[in-house]
Design a protein around this motif. Structure first.
Motif, PDB file in Angstrom:
ATOM      1  N   ASN A 219       5.104 167.027  -4.322  1.00 35.12           N
ATOM      2  CA  ASN A 219       6.312 166.023  -4.577  1.00 35.12           C
ATOM      3  C   ASN A 219       7.613 166.649  -5.114  1.00 35.12           C
ATOM      4  OD1 ASN A 219       4.520 164.186  -3.950  1.00 35.12           O
ATOM      5  ND2 ASN A 219       3.604 164.047  -6.082  1.00 35.12           N
ATOM      6  N   TYR A 220       7.789 167.970  -4.809  1.00 38.40           N
ATOM      7  CA  TYR A 220       9.058 168.604  -4.991  1.00 38.40           C
ATOM      8  C   TYR A 220       9.876 168.413  -3.728  1.00 38.40           C
ATOM      9  CZ  TYR A 220      12.306 171.694  -7.838  1.00 38.40           C
ATOM     10  OH  TYR A 220      13.033 172.233  -8.477  1.00 38.40           O
ATOM     11  N   ASP A 221      11.387 168.274  -4.018  1.00 43.44           N
ATOM     12  CA  ASP A 221      12.220 167.753  -3.167  1.00 43.44           C
ATOM     13  C   ASP A 221      12.736 169.141  -2.507  1.00 43.44           C
ATOM     14  OD1 ASP A 221      14.041 166.823  -1.131  1.00 43.44           O
ATOM     15  OD2 ASP A 221      15.380 165.790  -2.781  1.00 43.44           O
ATOM     16  N   ASN A 295      12.423 177.696  -0.543  1.00 47.54           N
ATOM     17  CA  ASN A 295      11.684 176.902  -1.566  1.00 47.54           C
ATOM     18  C   ASN A 295      11.294 177.602  -2.888  1.00 47.54           C
ATOM     19  OD1 ASN A 295      10.732 174.975   0.807  1.00 47.54           O
ATOM     20  ND2 ASN A 295       8.783 176.196   1.199  1.00 47.54           N
ATOM     21  N   CYS A 296      12.380 178.238  -2.961  1.00 47.21           N
ATOM     22  CA  CYS A 296      12.211 179.030  -4.290  1.00 47.21           C
ATOM     23  C   CYS A 296      12.929 178.081  -5.401  1.00 47.21           C
ATOM     24  CB  CYS A 296      13.204 180.267  -4.307  1.00 47.21           C
ATOM     25  SG  CYS A 296      13.314 181.041  -5.683  1.00 47.21           S
ATOM     26  N   VAL A 297      12.147 177.793  -6.569  1.00 43.53           N
ATOM     27  CA  VAL A 297      12.765 176.840  -7.416  1.00 43.53           C
ATOM     28  C   VAL A 297      13.294 177.789  -8.755  1.00 43.53           C
ATOM     29  CG1 VAL A 297      10.961 175.168  -6.797  1.00 43.53           C
ATOM     30  CG2 VAL A 297      10.329 176.592  -8.550  1.00 43.53           C
ATOM     31  N   ASP A 300      16.972 176.416 -10.199  1.00 48.56           N
ATOM     32  CA  ASP A 300      17.156 175.065  -9.988  1.00 48.56           C
ATOM     33  C   ASP A 300      16.624 174.222 -11.129  1.00 48.56           C
ATOM     34  OD1 ASP A 300      17.719 172.675  -8.390  1.00 48.56           O
ATOM     35  OD2 ASP A 300      15.714 172.421  -7.886  1.00 48.56           O
ATOM     36  N   ASP A 301      17.654 173.290 -11.698  1.00 45.75           N
ATOM     37  CA  ASP A 301      17.736 172.742 -12.827  1.00 45.75           C
ATOM     38  C   ASP A 301      16.534 171.548 -12.716  1.00 45.75           C
ATOM     39  OD1 ASP A 301      19.277 173.763 -14.474  1.00 45.75           O
ATOM     40  OD2 ASP A 301      20.794 172.155 -14.293  1.00 45.75           O
ATOM     41  N   GLU A 302      16.032 171.253 -11.410  1.00 41.64           N
ATOM     42  CA  GLU A 302      14.913 170.415 -11.368  1.00 41.64           C
ATOM     43  C   GLU A 302      13.552 171.063 -11.606  1.00 41.64           C
ATOM     44  OE1 GLU A 302      15.345 166.971 -10.796  1.00 41.64           O
ATOM     45  OE2 GLU A 302      17.238 167.373 -10.766  1.00 41.64           O
ATOM     46  N   ALA A 303      13.573 172.371 -11.692  1.00 46.76           N
ATOM     47  CA  ALA A 303      12.203 173.023 -11.988  1.00 46.76           C
ATOM     48  C   ALA A 303      11.939 172.997 -13.310  1.00 46.76           C
ATOM     49  CB  ALA A 303      12.513 174.709 -11.770  1.00 46.76           C
ATOM     50  N   LYS A 304      12.843 172.643 -14.313  1.00 48.02           N
ATOM     51  CA  LYS A 304      12.627 172.159 -15.628  1.00 48.02           C
ATOM     52  C   LYS A 304      11.740 170.931 -15.873  1.00 48.02           C
ATOM     53  CE  LYS A 304      15.144 175.275 -18.598  1.00 48.02           C
ATOM     54  NZ  LYS A 304      16.210 175.718 -19.658  1.00 48.02           N
ATOM     55  N   ILE A 305      10.772 170.756 -16.398  1.00 51.65           N
ATOM     56  CA  ILE A 305      10.206 169.348 -16.587  1.00 51.65           C
ATOM     57  C   ILE A 305       9.914 169.012 -17.958  1.00 51.65           C
ATOM     58  CG2 ILE A 305       9.034 169.611 -14.407  1.00 51.65           C
ATOM     59  CD1 ILE A 305       6.467 170.533 -15.500  1.00 51.65           C
TER      60      ILE A 305
END
Length: 311
Positions: A219-221, A295-297, A300-305
């Motif tokens: 479910n990653y964009d 596809n490298c995360v 990317d700020d979205e990679a912090k959860i």
């Protein structure tokens, strides 16, 4: 070193010198973690020579006013370098504002902790991927959970006793093997760290789409991600222990080589036609335009959860 896409600067505004650098002084590790490249890296497991480090440090001193962060560690365990602390002091004496490194913590006994704190290092990150012995040791093969936890708690105490200003961070790589413990991660560390310290989780990645590392989050964009250029090309360089400069920190075997600081200066590599072409390619096609970058995360700020809200 995670940044937003908004930090990608047009070529006319590229900094004179990379604001973020990694210097890998040692290319070997005492663990074999399941998500790490140490099991498959084909580069020589060497220590950086004094001569090469001095050349790098001298150049950094000339540009220190524009440097935001130097991470004195690459793809190895930095505490295997017995010259780590004097090298940190050299960078600080040269005017680098923020020097940091990440460690698995297994070698951070009391003597080494005092030496690290005396070096003037600004941040130390401990990589811990489980809150139980079973989970942690299934991921970080070769390490002992209780020993590492004891070293971290001791490091916090010694830091506080010495009045050192070193910030301590705990980093968790979220993956299938530890997903059931992620929601307890914040609570586990809440009372073990100081008020200025932090613990955070980041999503696993595939090291430049290397075949050995095929776990990616659900479910990653990725459509959004692959449209964007990677800010790493505008903000950072990593120098391996043998002097090679690869595409980025995910290019662990230097499959795409930007230069070699034995023969070139850092600023020459930073302003090279090779790197200019890669920037243009990313601006035109985003991460998806290059096989290694798709596809490298990593950047990317979205990679912090948030562990507290993760399902």
């Amino acid at each position: 070193m995670t940044h937003t896409a908004a930090e990608v600067l047009p070529p006319a505004e590229i900094a004179v010198f990379p604001p973020y650098l990694q210097i890998e002084t040692v290319a070997r590790c005492n663990a074999r973690c399941t998500m790490c490249t140490s099991r498959n890296c084909h580069r020589a497991t060497r220590l950086m020579t004094d001569e090469l480090f001095a050349k790098i440090a001298d150049e950094l001193a000339c540009y220190s006013s524009g440097i935001k962060r130097v991470t004195i560690q690459g793809l190895g365990e930095p505490l295997l370098d017995n010259k780590l602390e004097p090298r940190i002091r050299t960078l600080k004496d040269g005017g680098v504002t923020l020097v940091a490194f990440a460690t698995n913590g297994s070698l951070m006994n009391a003597e080494r902790a005092r030496s690290v704190l005396d070096s003037g290092v600004d941040e130390v990150t401990f990589s811990v991927d489980g809150i139980t012995q079973e989970t942690y040791e299934s991921i970080r093969t070769g390490l002992n959970f209780d020993e590492v936890l004891g070293h971290i708690e001791q490091f916090v105490r010694l830091r506080d006793q010495a009045g050192a200003k070193t910030i301590i961070r705990i980093r968790w790589t979220a993956q299938r093997a530890n997903q059931d413990e992620l929601r307890g991660f914040d609570d586990f560390w809440e009372n073990r760290l100081g008020p200025c310290d932090s613990a955070y989780a980041k999503i696993i990645h595939t090291w430049g789409n290397a075949a050995e590392y095929d776990e990616l989050p659900d479910n990653y964009d990725f459509e959004r991600l692959n449209r964007l250029p990677c800010p790493s090309l505008w903000t950072s360089l990593i120098i391996f222990s043998d002097g090679q400069i690869p595409l980025c920190c995910s290019d662990y075997d230097a499959r795409i080589r930007l230069g070699d600081v034995h023969r070139q200066t850092i600023v020459d590599v930073w302003n090279s036609p090779t790197l200019a072409r890669l920037r243009e390619k990313h601006l035109a096609a985003g991460r998806g335009g290059m096989t290694m970058c798709a596809n490298c995360v990593v950047w990317d700020d979205e990679a912090k959860i948030s562990p507290r809200t993760e399902k």
